[in-house]
Design an enzyme around this catalytic site. Structure first.
Site, PDB file in Angstrom:
ATOM      1  N   TYR A  61       0.552  -1.603  -0.347  1.00 51.20           N
ATOM      2  CA  TYR A  61       0.080   0.157  -0.158  1.00 51.20           C
ATOM      3  C   TYR A  61       0.623   1.265  -0.167  1.00 51.20           C
ATOM      4  CZ  TYR A  61      -3.748  -3.356   1.082  1.00 51.20           C
ATOM      5  OH  TYR A  61      -4.734  -4.100   1.057  1.00 51.20           O
ATOM      6  N   ARG A  88      -9.915 -12.819  -2.744  1.00 51.13           N
ATOM      7  CA  ARG A  88      -9.720 -10.939  -3.534  1.00 51.13           C
ATOM      8  C   ARG A  88     -10.044 -10.599  -4.820  1.00 51.13           C
ATOM      9  NH1 ARG A  88      -7.978  -7.922   0.351  1.00 51.13           N
ATOM     10  NH2 ARG A  88      -6.399  -9.288   1.810  1.00 51.13           N
ATOM     11  N   ASP A  99     -25.824  -3.815  -2.924  1.00 49.25           N
ATOM     12  CA  ASP A  99     -27.093  -3.652  -2.674  1.00 49.25           C
ATOM     13  C   ASP A  99     -27.201  -1.689  -2.437  1.00 49.25           C
ATOM     14  OD1 ASP A  99     -28.226  -5.277  -2.894  1.00 49.25           O
ATOM     15  OD2 ASP A  99     -28.882  -6.018  -1.034  1.00 49.25           O
ATOM     16  N   HIS A 150      -8.700  -0.192  -6.004  1.00 48.83           N
ATOM     17  CA  HIS A 150      -7.826  -0.815  -5.260  1.00 48.83           C
ATOM     18  C   HIS A 150      -6.512   0.224  -5.549  1.00 48.83           C
ATOM     19  CE1 HIS A 150     -11.527  -3.058  -4.448  1.00 48.83           C
ATOM     20  NE2 HIS A 150     -12.360  -3.737  -6.083  1.00 48.83           N
ATOM     21  N   ILE A 151      -6.091   0.200  -4.620  1.00 52.14           N
ATOM     22  CA  ILE A 151      -4.756  -0.060  -4.615  1.00 52.14           C
ATOM     23  C   ILE A 151      -4.178  -0.815  -5.104  1.00 52.14           C
ATOM     24  CG2 ILE A 151      -3.037   0.897  -3.224  1.00 52.14           C
ATOM     25  CD1 ILE A 151      -4.845   2.500  -1.345  1.00 52.14           C
ATOM     26  N   SER A 152      -4.091  -1.878  -4.519  1.00 50.51           N
ATOM     27  CA  SER A 152      -3.432  -2.944  -5.064  1.00 50.51           C
ATOM     28  C   SER A 152      -4.012  -3.554  -6.128  1.00 50.51           C
ATOM     29  CB  SER A 152      -3.137  -3.679  -4.038  1.00 50.51           C
ATOM     30  OG  SER A 152      -4.314  -4.535  -3.849  1.00 50.51           O
ATOM     31  N   HIS A 156     -15.068  -7.896  -1.354  1.00 42.92           N
ATOM     32  CA  HIS A 156     -15.605  -8.776  -1.855  1.00 42.92           C
ATOM     33  C   HIS A 156     -16.098 -10.123  -0.812  1.00 42.92           C
ATOM     34  CE1 HIS A 156     -11.565  -7.746  -3.458  1.00 42.92           C
ATOM     35  NE2 HIS A 156     -11.311  -7.484  -1.693  1.00 42.92           N
ATOM     36  N   ASN A 177     -13.227   2.427  -1.883  1.00 40.75           N
ATOM     37  CA  ASN A 177     -12.391   1.373  -2.195  1.00 40.75           C
ATOM     38  C   ASN A 177     -12.815   1.030  -0.665  1.00 40.75           C
ATOM     39  OD1 ASN A 177     -10.601   0.194  -1.530  1.00 40.75           O
ATOM     40  ND2 ASN A 177      -8.521   1.369  -1.764  1.00 40.75           N
TER      41      ASN A 177
END
Length: 141
Positions: A22, A108, A84, A97-99, A77, A71
């Protein structure tokens, strides 16, 4: 233009947690850079480790802002309730998502949110938030 950035669980620890994944910059520091780069964009920020608070924020702001950059961290997940909530609001949502979640553990690789979002940006570090801002800025008015 008003955009809301929402970060989910454990993202309050950016800059100190798992730096190899990160990075070493806090989100608050990065947010200040974004605000400087985009002075004409009203950038609001919310972070919570609690799923219900994220849902409440989506409900609260999801009919008035021009876009939401989300994020959801690990809730990506697991949370049908967040999916919803995205479906229930009118503001468009960009999943970030950073990664690269597809280069990590297999659990994931599935997102309950992606099908409800305008798009997904992953694996580009914090730069993904800037790219999401650019997306919203370049949409026809």
């Amino acid at each position: 233009m008003k955009l809301l950035i929402i970060n989910g669980p454990n993202l309050n620890l950016l800059g100190v947690r798992e730096k190899s994944i990160y990075g070493s910059e806090s989100f608050e520091n990065y947010l200040e850079k974004l605000k400087t780069r985009y002075p004409d964009v009203d950038l609001a920020y919310f972070q919570s480790n609690i799923e219900g608070e994220l849902i409440n924020k989506l409900h609260q702001e999801g009919f008035s802002v021009d876009g939401i950059i989300l994020n959801a961290g690990g809730y990506t997940h697991t949370s049908i309730a967040l999916a919803d909530a995205i479906s229930a609001i009118t503001s468009p949502v960009m999943e970030v998502h950073i990664s690269n979640i597809y280069a990590r553990e297999s659990f994931r690789h599935h997102s309950y949110l992606s099908s409800r979002c305008k798009g997904v940006i992953c694996g580009l570090g914090m730069e993904g938030y800037r790219l999401a801002i650019e997306y919203f800025l370049n949409q026809p008015k």
